[in-house]
Design a protein around this motif. Structure first.
Motif, mmCIF file in Angstrom:
data_model
loop_
_atom_site.group_PDB
_atom_site.id
_atom_site.type_symbol
_atom_site.label_atom_id
_atom_site.label_comp_id
_atom_site.label_asym_id
_atom_site.label_seq_id
_atom_site.Cartn_x
_atom_site.Cartn_y
_atom_site.Cartn_z
ATOM 1 N N PRO A 144 14.337 52.552 19.650
ATOM 2 C CA PRO A 144 14.371 53.749 20.975
ATOM 3 C C PRO A 144 12.903 54.510 20.260
ATOM 4 O O PRO A 144 12.375 54.069 19.273
ATOM 5 C CB PRO A 144 15.765 54.583 20.111
ATOM 6 C CG PRO A 144 15.676 53.733 19.416
ATOM 7 C CD PRO A 144 15.400 52.583 18.792
ATOM 8 N N LEU A 145 12.407 54.547 21.377
ATOM 9 C CA LEU A 145 10.744 55.621 21.512
ATOM 10 C C LEU A 145 10.854 56.505 21.788
ATOM 11 O O LEU A 145 11.623 57.369 23.194
ATOM 12 C CB LEU A 145 9.870 54.719 22.957
ATOM 13 C CG LEU A 145 8.461 54.945 22.295
ATOM 14 C CD1 LEU A 145 8.113 55.415 21.035
ATOM 15 C CD2 LEU A 145 7.572 54.146 23.789
ATOM 16 N N LEU A 146 10.537 57.619 21.124
ATOM 17 C CA LEU A 146 10.293 58.914 21.606
ATOM 18 C C LEU A 146 8.188 59.330 21.476
ATOM 19 O O LEU A 146 7.867 58.791 20.980
ATOM 20 C CB LEU A 146 11.008 59.729 20.162
ATOM 21 C CG LEU A 146 10.529 61.594 20.364
ATOM 22 C CD1 LEU A 146 11.591 61.998 21.857
ATOM 23 C CD2 LEU A 146 10.689 62.232 18.910
ATOM 24 N N ILE A 147 9.085 60.107 23.057
ATOM 25 C CA ILE A 147 7.501 60.614 23.713
ATOM 26 C C ILE A 147 7.628 61.838 24.268
ATOM 27 O O ILE A 147 8.233 62.260 24.402
ATOM 28 C CB ILE A 147 6.822 59.351 24.743
ATOM 29 C CG1 ILE A 147 6.486 57.877 24.145
ATOM 30 C CG2 ILE A 147 5.799 60.643 25.245
ATOM 31 C CD1 ILE A 147 6.878 57.431 25.928
ATOM 32 N N PHE A 148 6.253 62.569 23.317
ATOM 33 C CA PHE A 148 6.030 64.554 24.092
ATOM 34 C C PHE A 148 5.382 64.202 24.907
ATOM 35 O O PHE A 148 4.182 63.625 25.390
ATOM 36 C CB PHE A 148 5.691 64.909 22.453
ATOM 37 C CG PHE A 148 6.725 65.482 21.511
ATOM 38 C CD1 PHE A 148 7.949 65.316 21.565
ATOM 39 C CD2 PHE A 148 6.500 64.373 20.639
ATOM 40 C CE1 PHE A 148 8.404 65.521 20.236
ATOM 41 C CE2 PHE A 148 7.069 64.818 18.746
ATOM 42 C CZ PHE A 148 8.463 65.269 19.361
ATOM 43 N N LEU A 149 6.088 64.740 25.674
ATOM 44 C CA LEU A 149 5.361 64.629 27.387
ATOM 45 C C LEU A 149 4.832 66.422 27.364
ATOM 46 O O LEU A 149 3.698 66.457 27.883
ATOM 47 C CB LEU A 149 5.878 64.867 28.538
ATOM 48 C CG LEU A 149 6.926 63.324 29.016
ATOM 49 C CD1 LEU A 149 7.678 63.663 29.754
ATOM 50 C CD2 LEU A 149 5.463 62.713 29.183
ATOM 51 N N GLU A 150 4.455 66.888 26.444
ATOM 52 C CA GLU A 150 4.103 68.443 26.123
ATOM 53 C C GLU A 150 3.201 68.286 25.306
ATOM 54 O O GLU A 150 3.053 67.418 23.840
ATOM 55 C CB GLU A 150 4.620 69.668 26.306
ATOM 56 C CG GLU A 150 5.804 70.243 27.582
ATOM 57 C CD GLU A 150 6.058 71.296 27.472
ATOM 58 O OE1 GLU A 150 6.352 72.413 28.189
ATOM 59 O OE2 GLU A 150 6.839 71.286 25.932
ATOM 60 N N GLU A 151 2.054 69.486 25.705
ATOM 61 C CA GLU A 151 1.022 69.205 23.844
ATOM 62 C C GLU A 151 1.201 69.554 23.104
ATOM 63 O O GLU A 151 2.863 71.154 23.263
ATOM 64 C CB GLU A 151 -0.098 70.206 24.365
ATOM 65 C CG GLU A 151 -1.211 69.585 25.366
ATOM 66 C CD GLU A 151 -2.068 68.402 24.921
ATOM 67 O OE1 GLU A 151 -1.988 67.941 23.698
ATOM 68 O OE2 GLU A 151 -2.511 67.410 26.114
ATOM 69 N N PRO A 152 1.004 69.637 21.646
ATOM 70 C CA PRO A 152 1.389 70.734 20.556
ATOM 71 C C PRO A 152 1.582 71.690 21.357
ATOM 72 O O PRO A 152 0.493 72.332 21.550
ATOM 73 C CB PRO A 152 0.779 69.843 19.692
ATOM 74 C CG PRO A 152 -0.060 68.639 19.596
ATOM 75 C CD PRO A 152 0.007 68.982 21.644
ATOM 76 N N PRO A 153 2.409 72.251 20.444
ATOM 77 C CA PRO A 153 2.403 74.179 20.232
ATOM 78 C C PRO A 153 1.043 74.820 19.493
ATOM 79 O O PRO A 153 0.398 74.636 18.277
ATOM 80 C CB PRO A 153 3.385 74.541 19.513
ATOM 81 C CG PRO A 153 3.804 73.171 18.582
ATOM 82 C CD PRO A 153 3.150 72.450 19.238
ATOM 83 N N GLY A 154 0.748 75.610 20.370
ATOM 84 C CA GLY A 154 -0.734 76.241 20.084
ATOM 85 C C GLY A 154 -1.742 75.593 20.789
ATOM 86 O O GLY A 154 -2.593 76.366 20.380
ATOM 87 N N ALA A 155 -1.153 74.865 21.583
ATOM 88 C CA ALA A 155 -2.874 73.992 21.975
ATOM 89 C C ALA A 155 -3.147 74.195 23.031
ATOM 90 O O ALA A 155 -2.775 74.881 24.637
ATOM 91 C CB ALA A 155 -2.899 71.467 22.265
ATOM 92 N N GLN A 156 -5.051 74.583 23.411
ATOM 93 C CA GLN A 156 -5.201 75.056 24.666
ATOM 94 C C GLN A 156 -5.498 74.062 26.023
ATOM 95 O O GLN A 156 -5.441 73.009 25.582
ATOM 96 C CB GLN A 156 -6.877 76.029 24.266
ATOM 97 C CG GLN A 156 -6.996 77.190 23.534
ATOM 98 C CD GLN A 156 -5.381 77.667 23.554
ATOM 99 O OE1 GLN A 156 -5.599 78.247 24.931
ATOM 100 N NE2 GLN A 156 -4.957 78.433 22.727
ATOM 101 N N GLY A 157 -4.843 74.614 26.857
ATOM 102 C CA GLY A 157 -4.759 73.237 28.628
ATOM 103 C C GLY A 157 -4.394 73.418 28.650
ATOM 104 O O GLY A 157 -3.486 73.902 28.545
#
Length: 689
Positions: free
Chosen positions: A281-294
């Motif tokens: 199984p593979l886990l991918i984060f679709l959101e930017e890391p917390p605190g990232a701008q943009g």
């Protein structure tokens, strides 16, 4: 000096009285308020019936809705195979030893023998070794790139980290809740034989550690996590690789004509293909890391998802099951704000200090709750086939709005055509333009499913009430009733909540979590006054209250549309009584909502790509009517809407042939010209939205 001593004594006595109020359960008898909890709990997380109808039917059964929740971090003697007094003291250690960790050795030789890498090797070694042999320097380059991507997971280290993490999580959180029915759907999808790809939101730096622990405890094996290399130091990256982490090599971001970039991308493709073939199984984060701008949608997450899409399209694996995942916290136990917002990556010792800081700062009285949401899995192959068949002719945003901006057209544009919110710019790991569009649409679709399945926590409801409705303070007895009311409104909109229990205990627990930002004062009537503390804590409450936005986003967009229509019709110096002004036509409301949709960022709206703009406009209008901001009105002299006796069926049929796609629902914009509404809004309701 005497004045300073008196002030310090007054502050200490006030803090002592406030501490006694917190520790004594508010020290008062409150009137019982019957909450909405337990009457209706929506089962969230169903996949899209339009894009994946087969997955919608096959991987769900109504019986799984009644399976309830389990606490993942609650490990007792019954969780192991052994019994006895010694087992009760060593149950965490025995539980970590019994976890099934399947062999998942990475195969560098298979990566070297893959078709993509073999096609690149002649360009890297012209006139090199003999036929069928790979030059030694090319082997070293491939091994170097593969070492940047992954490393063989170490079972002993995985068990050790699982044991330590179990103890830390029990100190940080009261519970980590997981719905058994959602877990059953994921197990059923895994038994089908296709690899699992989990696509998750990213609320905390702890997500990449917590989610693999949860899935390992549920028997899904070692979860390979696609980390962002910018957030980790080299030492921390080396540790995470041995725990199953994946990192994109820096050479993969080079230009298309770079030989190093071509080889790096070929190795990344081969590594992902071997991972999917092995069934890990593979886990991918679709959101930017917390605190990232943009933008909210992660470019790195879309890159990893594009690799999976391309592997399925090429036929390396026949299909992959996509699982939208969301994780919500009462309070996010991250490092101090100046630590994870800095440009420097997070190091191993910095992470250890952050854990110690969280353990010291939270304590037993401030332990929060966590909910992990696993939405219904769906087939990637099925989504790809249905999405491509529904594209048809597309119009860009400029093509839709240019006639209105130039004054050449005053009617609402054809909103049934797909709107391209962002132009297709830049190669996404050398994918075709059509594949780039598919990955973007799929990312938006999955992120919409993740947000829709996320539960609203009690701290978000409390922060919303205190920050937007009672900025000057509120009595505790009134706060109990409004907490129950807002919970009911959230559930009625199809969003689940991440708490249950007696109302007074819930409010007491929530206020204790927000204790650094909230003060309790006793008033003469025997009640308590809840007041916000001024300072930087208000920004923290604003971040908590933003979790409520998806549940009320349609009403907010509709209220802004009504405000935009009314603000030009009311004199600035005149009285602002909105109830007596002229009617608003449905066509004008549609037009205003559509312009707001074009104005607001896509990351905020998170519209499903398969949903037309007309359907969203109608949904917004229905929400405004449901909450009472608009009331349908009949224009004078017009035929009532319920009068169908004189309608000629020959002029316009009430049905359409099933194969006739020449017309669309956008024709209802023309039918809406005779529909009018009267606003019942006030200045405060519109401005609040």
């Amino acid at each position: 000096m005497l004045e300073a001593r008196l002030q310090s004594q007054q502050r200490s006595s006030q803090n002592g009285r406030e501490t006694s109020l917190w520790s004594s359960g508010f020290g008062m008898k409150l009137e019982a308020v019957t909450p909405f909890l337990g009457k209706y709990r929506p089962f969230v997380g169903r996949c899209c019936q339009t894009c994946t109808p087969k997955s919608w039917e096959s991987l769900f059964h109504r019986s799984i809705m009644d399976l309830g929740f389990c606490n993942v971090i609650q490990v007792k003697e019954e969780s192991t195979r052994f019994r006895g007094w010694l087992v009760r003291r060593l149950c965490y250690f025995l539980w970590s030893l019994e976890q099934h960790i399947p062999p998942c050795q990475d195969a560098p030789q298979k990566v070297m023998e893959s078709t993509g890498v073999q096609n690149v090797i002649p360009g890297r070694a012209p006139g090199g070794a003999g036929e069928g042999q790979v030059p030694s320097h090319v082997k070293r380059e491939v091994q170097h790139i593969l070492g940047h991507i992954q490393a063989p997971p170490r079972p002993f280290l995985l068990r050790l980290v699982s044991w330590a993490l179990l103890r830390i999580l029990n100190c940080l959180f009261l519970n980590v809740q997981l719905h058994k029915g959602q877990m059953k759907m994921v197990h059923k999808a895994a038994q089908a034989g296709s690899p699992l790809v989990l696509l998750s939101t990213h609320k905390s730096l702890l997500d990449g550690i917590l989610l693999p622990f949860v899935l390992l405890s549920q028997g899904l094996g070692v979860l390979r996590v696609a980390w962002d290399p910018r957030t980790c130091s080299p030492i921390l990256r080396a540790l995470l690789k041995k725990l199953g982490g994946l990192f994109l090599p820096p050479e993969a971001n080079l230009s298309l004509d770079s030989s190093e970039g071509v080889l790096a991308r070929a190795v990344v493709h081969a590594a992902v293909e071997q991972l999917l073939v092995s069934g890990q199984p593979l886990l991918i984060f679709l959101e930017e890391p917390p605190g990232a701008q943009g933008p909210r949608l992660s470019a790195l997450g879309q890159t990893w998802l594009g690799l999976v899409v391309q592997a399925v399209q090429v036929g390396i694996v026949p299909d992959a099951m996509l699982v939208p995942v969301a994780i919500t916290y009462d309070l996010v136990p991250d490092a101090p704000r100046d630590t994870y917002h800095a440009s420097a990556p997070l190091g191993l010792w910095t992470g250890a200090l952050a854990v110690l800081w969280s353990l010291r700062g939270w304590g037993c009285s401030r332990r929060a709750c966590v909910r992990v949401h696993l939405a219904q899995p769906f087939s990637l192959h099925e989504y790809t086939v249905n999405a491509r068949s529904c594209w048809g002719s597309r119009q860009t945003l400029e093509q839709l709005l240019q006639p209105i901006v130039l004054g050449q057209c005053t009617v609402v544009p054809d909103t049934e055509k797909v709107q391209e919110w962002t132009p297709v710019t830049g190669p996404l790991l050398a994918l075709k333009e059509e594949d780039q569009l598919l990955v973007r649409r799929l990312s938006c679709h999955v992120l919409n499913a993740c947000v829709a399945s996320s539960a609203v926590m009690s701290t978000a409801i409390m922060a919303t009430l205190l920050l937007f409705k009672h900025q000057k303070g509120v009595c505790l007895s009134q706060l109990l009733g409004e907490f129950s009311w807002l919970t009911e409104e959230t559930l009625l909109r199809g969003f689940d909540v991440g708490f249950s229990g007696q109302l007074q205990c819930l409010v007491q627990h929530t206020l204790s979590l927000l204790r650094p930002h909230v003060a309790l004062l006793r008033v003469q009537q025997g009640d308590l006054l809840v007041v916000l503390r001024p300072g930087p804590g208000l920004a923290h409450l604003a971040r908590l209250s933003s979790e409520m936005l998806p549940a009320f986003l349609s009403e907010a967009v509709g209220a802004c549309a009504v405000w935009g229509l009314l603000v030009g019709r009311v004199l600035p110096e005149g009285p602002w009584e909105l109830q007596g002004i002229e009617l608003l036509s449905q066509n004008q409301l549609y037009h205003q909502i559509l312009l707001l949709m074009h104005l607001l960022p896509q990351d905020l709206l998170l519209l499903q790509p398969c949903q037309s703009s007309y359907c969203y406009c109608q949904e917004v209008l229905d929400r405004l009517i449901q909450c009472g901001l608009l009331v349908a009105e009949e224009t004078p002299g017009s035929r009532p809407a319920c009068d169908t006796g004189r309608r000629r069926l020959s002029a316009k049929l009430l049905w359409k042939p099933s194969g006739d796609f020449t017309d669309s629902d956008s024709d209802d914009f023309e039918e809406a010209e005779g529909r009018y509404f009267r606003s019942r809004a006030t200045r405060s309701s519109c401005c609040g939205s």
